[in-house]
Design a protein around this motif. Structure first.
Motif, mmCIF file in Angstrom:
data_model
loop_
_atom_site.group_PDB
_atom_site.id
_atom_site.type_symbol
_atom_site.label_atom_id
_atom_site.label_comp_id
_atom_site.label_asym_id
_atom_site.label_seq_id
_atom_site.Cartn_x
_atom_site.Cartn_y
_atom_site.Cartn_z
ATOM 1 N N ARG A 148 44.230 36.920 43.063
ATOM 2 C CA ARG A 148 45.494 37.662 42.972
ATOM 3 C C ARG A 148 46.060 37.466 41.567
ATOM 4 N NH1 ARG A 148 50.114 37.095 45.738
ATOM 5 N NH2 ARG A 148 50.332 39.359 45.736
ATOM 6 N N SER A 149 45.948 38.489 40.740
ATOM 7 C CA SER A 149 46.386 38.352 39.350
ATOM 8 C C SER A 149 47.896 38.163 39.244
ATOM 9 C CB SER A 149 45.962 39.588 38.546
ATOM 10 O OG SER A 149 46.525 40.766 39.107
ATOM 11 N N LYS A 150 48.642 38.628 40.226
ATOM 12 C CA LYS A 150 50.097 38.519 40.164
ATOM 13 C C LYS A 150 50.555 37.069 40.159
ATOM 14 C CE LYS A 150 53.922 41.351 41.487
ATOM 15 N NZ LYS A 150 54.304 42.564 42.214
ATOM 16 N N THR A 151 49.839 36.207 40.882
ATOM 17 C CA THR A 151 50.237 34.794 40.964
ATOM 18 C C THR A 151 49.183 33.843 40.408
ATOM 19 O OG1 THR A 151 49.332 34.618 43.207
ATOM 20 C CG2 THR A 151 51.664 35.210 42.997
ATOM 21 N N GLY A 152 47.979 34.361 40.110
ATOM 22 C CA GLY A 152 46.913 33.488 39.632
ATOM 23 C C GLY A 152 46.285 32.659 40.728
ATOM 24 N N ALA A 153 46.393 33.113 41.981
ATOM 25 C CA ALA A 153 45.875 32.362 43.126
ATOM 26 C C ALA A 153 44.603 32.994 43.668
ATOM 27 C CB ALA A 153 46.922 32.300 44.229
ATOM 28 N N PHE A 154 43.690 32.134 44.135
ATOM 29 C CA PHE A 154 42.503 32.578 44.860
ATOM 30 C C PHE A 154 42.792 32.454 46.354
ATOM 31 C CE2 PHE A 154 40.890 31.291 40.736
ATOM 32 C CZ PHE A 154 40.027 32.315 40.418
ATOM 33 N N VAL A 155 42.527 33.537 47.093
ATOM 34 C CA VAL A 155 42.865 33.585 48.512
ATOM 35 C C VAL A 155 41.714 34.222 49.288
ATOM 36 C CG1 VAL A 155 45.339 33.741 48.008
ATOM 37 C CG2 VAL A 155 44.004 35.847 48.265
#
Length: 253
Positions: A148-155
């Motif tokens: 998720r580029s918006k938060t820099g998280a891998f989900v």
């Protein structure tokens, strides 16, 4: 279109227009009016909107945070409070522990305050990873998955499968809002991954500055009573401290 996507669009439209009609949504999304009415009902049940005749209206902005800000937008908001919370988080990470650090601009600052000789850091945040990657004091694990580029998280499934197979002493999870009963975030995929990260920890820490207390967002992913600690900042009012301490022990400077 998935129900979660549809409901997020509904909330975004309500944020802009304050009031929307069922007919507006059926035309825009090309769905049946009963589908829209069910969505309105579910969002009202979550305390996010109020249904009115022929449509729905948004709650007061003081009661709901529904637009997810980007990592860049969040980075420079409430820096004093974030730094204070990061210090408190660092104080609760001990030498030799294995901890999970979730995504969030507050949690990224934790590295600046850690004085431990050694710890194992597990994260699904590229921004947290980048803070730690050159420091040999830490064994560092970056969990992959859908990015998720918006938060820099891998989900997503890959991230969740890995997280569910490990064990950590402590998990520190940032949130977008919390009521006295429920912990909220903006995105359902990120919320599910955060839920897994809390479930595999011996101690579960929720991270929220005082501006987020009493606020709701799109997706409620955890019961507040099932976490162990709420870390906030010293700007919390006496009233909110009393209110939230009925549900969970609070920590702040």
């Amino acid at each position: 279109m998935l129900k979660e996507e549809r409901q997020k669009i509904l909330l975004e439209l309500l944020t802009k227009k304050k009031i929307v009609k069922v007919t507006d949504i059926t035309e825009k999304l090309q769905v049946a009016d009963m589908t829209v009415r069910r969505d309105f009902q579910e969002l009202e049940d979550k305390g996010l909107i109020i249904r009115i005749h022929g449509g729905a209206k948004m709650l007061d902005k003081d009661e709901l945070t529904s637009i997810e800000l980007s990592h860049r937008e969040k980075k420079n908001i409430h820096l004093t409070e974030k730094s204070e919370i990061a210090q408190t988080i660092a104080d609760h990470i001990l030498t030799g522990e294995t901890v999970f650090l979730g995504p969030g601009t507050t949690i990224e600052l934790v590295y600046d305050y850690l004085t431990v000789d050694y710890a194992k850091i597990v994260t699904n945040s590229i921004h947290v990873f980048n803070k730690f990657k050159h420091d040999t004091r830490f064994d560092l694990i970056l969990i992959g998955g859908a990015y998720r580029s918006k938060t820099g998280a891998f989900v997503g499934t890959i991230a969740n499968d890995f997280i569910s197979s490990i064990h950590v002493q402590k998990s520190f999870i940032g949130v977008n809002g919390l009521s006295q009963t429920t912990i909220f975030t903006s995105n359902e995929d990120e919320g599910l991954t955060q839920k897994y990260a809390l479930n595999i920890a011996e101690e579960k820490f929720i991270i929220a500055d005082h501006y987020k207390l009493g606020k709701k967002d799109f997706y409620g992913f955890y019961k507040l009573s099932e976490a162990d600690w709420l870390i906030t900042d010293s700007g919390i009012s006496a009233e909110k401290e009393t209110l939230f301490s009925e549900s969970i022990p609070l920590l702040h400077q």
